[in-house]
Design a protein around this motif. Structure first.
Motif, PDB file in Angstrom:
ATOM      1  N   TYR A  51     -14.022  10.276 -48.044  1.00 47.68           N
ATOM      2  CA  TYR A  51     -15.040  11.147 -48.521  1.00 47.68           C
ATOM      3  C   TYR A  51     -14.689  11.570 -50.005  1.00 47.68           C
ATOM      4  O   TYR A  51     -13.669  11.057 -50.605  1.00 47.68           O
ATOM      5  CB  TYR A  51     -14.813  12.433 -47.686  1.00 47.68           C
ATOM      6  N   ALA A  52     -15.789  11.925 -50.504  1.00 44.42           N
ATOM      7  CA  ALA A  52     -15.527  12.193 -52.019  1.00 44.42           C
ATOM      8  C   ALA A  52     -16.514  13.561 -52.380  1.00 44.42           C
ATOM      9  O   ALA A  52     -17.859  13.554 -51.822  1.00 44.42           O
ATOM     10  CB  ALA A  52     -15.534  11.363 -52.952  1.00 44.42           C
ATOM     11  N   VAL A  53     -16.051  14.546 -53.220  1.00 48.58           N
ATOM     12  CA  VAL A  53     -17.078  15.611 -53.549  1.00 48.58           C
ATOM     13  C   VAL A  53     -17.227  15.483 -55.075  1.00 48.58           C
ATOM     14  O   VAL A  53     -16.167  15.765 -55.681  1.00 48.58           O
ATOM     15  CB  VAL A  53     -16.741  16.853 -52.878  1.00 48.58           C
ATOM     16  N   THR A  54     -18.139  15.586 -55.709  1.00 48.02           N
ATOM     17  CA  THR A  54     -18.590  15.294 -57.004  1.00 48.02           C
ATOM     18  C   THR A  54     -19.479  16.459 -57.514  1.00 48.02           C
ATOM     19  O   THR A  54     -20.602  16.752 -56.682  1.00 48.02           O
ATOM     20  CB  THR A  54     -19.144  14.064 -57.457  1.00 48.02           C
ATOM     21  N   GLY A  55     -19.269  16.813 -58.587  1.00 48.60           N
ATOM     22  CA  GLY A  55     -20.188  18.050 -59.211  1.00 48.60           C
ATOM     23  C   GLY A  55     -21.091  17.529 -60.018  1.00 48.60           C
ATOM     24  O   GLY A  55     -21.195  16.199 -60.405  1.00 48.60           O
ATOM     25  N   PRO A  56     -21.591  18.399 -60.790  1.00 48.14           N
ATOM     26  CA  PRO A  56     -22.738  17.885 -62.019  1.00 48.14           C
ATOM     27  C   PRO A  56     -22.126  17.143 -63.003  1.00 48.14           C
ATOM     28  O   PRO A  56     -20.859  17.447 -63.370  1.00 48.14           O
ATOM     29  CB  PRO A  56     -23.105  19.231 -62.443  1.00 48.14           C
ATOM     30  N   GLY A  57     -22.741  16.137 -63.380  1.00 47.25           N
ATOM     31  CA  GLY A  57     -22.189  15.125 -64.236  1.00 47.25           C
ATOM     32  C   GLY A  57     -21.063  14.150 -63.667  1.00 47.25           C
ATOM     33  O   GLY A  57     -20.374  13.414 -64.368  1.00 47.25           O
ATOM     34  N   GLU A  58     -21.029  13.998 -62.349  1.00 46.42           N
ATOM     35  CA  GLU A  58     -20.493  13.006 -61.400  1.00 46.42           C
ATOM     36  C   GLU A  58     -18.884  13.424 -61.593  1.00 46.42           C
ATOM     37  O   GLU A  58     -17.984  12.326 -61.644  1.00 46.42           O
ATOM     38  CB  GLU A  58     -20.769  11.656 -61.966  1.00 46.42           C
ATOM     39  N   ASP A  60     -11.361  14.034 -53.219  1.00 46.40           N
ATOM     40  CA  ASP A  60     -11.700  12.766 -52.609  1.00 46.40           C
ATOM     41  C   ASP A  60     -10.479  12.679 -51.727  1.00 46.40           C
ATOM     42  O   ASP A  60      -9.317  13.244 -51.616  1.00 46.40           O
ATOM     43  CB  ASP A  60     -11.891  11.721 -53.604  1.00 46.40           C
ATOM     44  N   GLY A  61     -10.634  11.632 -50.666  1.00 53.45           N
ATOM     45  CA  GLY A  61      -9.688  11.173 -49.777  1.00 53.45           C
ATOM     46  C   GLY A  61      -9.959  10.047 -49.121  1.00 53.45           C
ATOM     47  O   GLY A  61     -11.255   9.686 -49.006  1.00 53.45           O
TER      48      GLY A  61
END
Length: 210
Positions: free
Chosen positions: A62-69, A74-75
């Motif tokens: 999984y991965a969580v990204t915000g504005p601007g990538e 992540d894991g």
């Protein structure tokens, strides 16, 4: 594969505004699926929960990204996760599940994404009530809310354990059935082979070999 998912429900309470989405999604082998949540205010709290219910070794990337990538979380090969972080920027946050490590196993993932604003609504004051009474009521509401959150988390945990145990039982049952079929087939083949050997030794044309 790219899926866009915004808040499916809006829950308004006395102390905060929360938008949340809870889904169960089937991720196929070699598939990557992304979901999106919108933080409209800076400083909003974003809660992210997921648990692999069935498939493979019950793990997922999984991965969580915000504005601007910008990568926030992540894991790799995680079975479940429960995170809360602050949205330091206004914009769209992306939550991705990656099953590209699996060549044939599809997986079912339960997940929940919620966005909570920190702004608290003012409780209506009753005529004759004191600020201390209003504060005590607010604290009671916050305490009940925390206890409900704990109960909800425990329910998710026990549901995940139940689904994984059922998956293990089904897998074990399937293996037992397959092993029994193979064993029956081997018994039939051995019986046929023994009949063939007996016929071979006692056949009239080959009596000299006995």
């Amino acid at each position: 594969m790219k899926l866009t998912l915004f808040s499916a429900g809006l829950f308004a309470c006395l102390f905060s505004m929360v938008s949340a989405t809870a889904l169960t999604y089937k991720i196929g082998a070699n598939e990557k699926a992304c979901f999106y949540a919108l933080a409209e205010k800076k400083g909003s709290k974003i809660a992210f929960y997921f648990a692999v219910q069935s498939g493979g070794s019950f793990d997922i990337n999984y991965a969580v990204t915000g504005p601007g990538e910008k990568v926030i979380l992540d894991g790799e090969k995680e079975r479940q996760g429960d995170f809360v972080f602050t949205a330091n920027e206004v914009g769209e946050y992306k939550f991705c599940f990656d099953n590209e490590m699996s060549t044939y196993s599809e997986k079912f993932v339960d997940f929940e994404i919620s966005v909570e604003d920190e702004v608290r609504a003012q409780l209506p004051s009753k005529q004759g009530s004191t600020p201390e009474q209003t504060t005590a009521l607010e604290e009671s509401i916050y305490k009940i809310s925390g206890q409900l959150s704990t109960i909800a988390r425990n329910q998710k945990y026990f549901r995940t354990r139940e689904n994984r145990n059922f998956s293990t039982v089904r897998s074990t049952e399937s293996r037992i059935v397959n092993f029994s079929l193979v064993q029956c087939l081997m018994v039939i083949c051995m019986g046929a082979l023994q009949v063939f050997v007996v016929q071979f030794f006692f056949k009239g044309a080959r009596k000299g070999y006995v």
